[in-house]
Design an enzyme around this catalytic site. Structure first.
Site, short mmCIF file in Angstrom:
data_model
loop_
_atom_site.label_atom_id
_atom_site.label_comp_id
_atom_site.label_asym_id
_atom_site.label_seq_id
_atom_site.Cartn_x
_atom_site.Cartn_y
_atom_site.Cartn_z
N SER A 52 0.78 -1.14 -0.28
CA SER A 52 0.12 -0.19 -0.08
C SER A 52 0.88 1.40 0.11
O SER A 52 1.83 1.42 -0.88
CB SER A 52 -0.97 0.09 1.10
OG SER A 52 -1.86 1.03 1.13
N HIS B 176 -2.48 -0.99 -3.33
CA HIS B 176 -3.69 -0.30 -3.28
C HIS B 176 -3.42 1.17 -3.94
O HIS B 176 -2.48 1.71 -3.79
CB HIS B 176 -3.78 0.19 -1.65
CG HIS B 176 -4.25 -0.93 -0.88
ND1 HIS B 176 -3.90 -0.84 0.42
CD2 HIS B 176 -4.75 -2.03 -1.15
CE1 HIS B 176 -4.59 -1.84 1.24
NE2 HIS B 176 -4.97 -2.50 -0.02
N ASP C 297 -4.58 -4.48 5.81
CA ASP C 297 -4.88 -5.31 4.81
C ASP C 297 -3.63 -6.31 4.39
O ASP C 297 -2.49 -5.76 4.50
CB ASP C 297 -5.21 -4.66 3.33
CG ASP C 297 -5.89 -5.43 2.25
OD1 ASP C 297 -6.45 -6.69 2.72
OD2 ASP C 297 -5.91 -5.12 1.26
#
Length: 202
Positions: A25, A52, A145
């Protein structure tokens, strides 16, 4: 004390890695640019990446990384068969899953961990398909995540690696993975790059 390369070789011993799943991310693009250009042109595994990105925008990741790698790089498509030696990125605003027939599926289901695509979904589905033949790598990021997905890979017998949080741009994501289920290895990016190169000798 065993050096890092020897530690990697020890964890790889006896394993047959068929595919690589990577999640990241915040800071993930820079991290990937440090590890993926080291892939040899004859790299024989598929590499599946969920990073992401801001929703509502067309992802440029495949174009950016194709300029850096000798391997084919593309955005994963729905029902597309997974081809060895190819780097795949999840498209923006779609969840990416790996099906048991080694193809991709895309969905617009609600975000998981505030993210779509979600690393957890991709890694857990890839673990179901590849089992002990999967290598999962979780990189820098600011949310949780990927921790559950990396744990699922470990529980399926696959090999798990977290970026060393001390060198990550944002250490939250690898730290959460380490708390949930200790990965096989915690490595800086330079050693993750070495690990990927070493796969061709296993």
């Amino acid at each position: 004390m065993m050096d890092t390369r020897a530690a990697i070789a020890q964890v790889l011993q006896g394993r047959h890695i068929e595919a690589v799943a990577i999640g990241g991310s915040a800071g993930g693009v820079n991290a990937l640019l440090q590890i993926l250009p080291g892939l040899p042109p004859n790299f024989s595994r598929p590499v599946i990446v969920v990073l992401h990105v801001q929703g509502g925008r067309q992802s440029q990741l495949a174009e950016v990384f194709q300029r850096q790698l000798a391997l084919p790089v593309r955005e994963a498509g729905d029902k597309e068969a997974i081809v060895p030696g190819t780097l795949y990125f999840a498209p923006s605003d779609y969840h990416l899953s790996v099906e048991t027939d080694a193809s991709f599926s895309l969905s617009c289901e609600p975000p998981v961990n505030f993210a779509r695509p979600a690393i957890d979904l991709m890694m857990a589905s890839a673990a179901d398909t590849y089992g002990s033949g999967l290598l999962g790598i979780l990189l820098t990021g600011a949310n949780h995540d990927g921790a559950v997905g990396l744990a699922a890979i470990g529980e399926a017998g696959g090999m798990t690696v977290a970026q060393n949080p001390d060198e990550a741009m944002v250490g939250t994501m690898p730290e959460q993975a380490i708390r949930l289920r200790m990965p096989d290895l915690i490595l800086p990016l330079a050693d993750i790059r070495s690990l990927l190169s070493m796969l061709e000798n296993t």
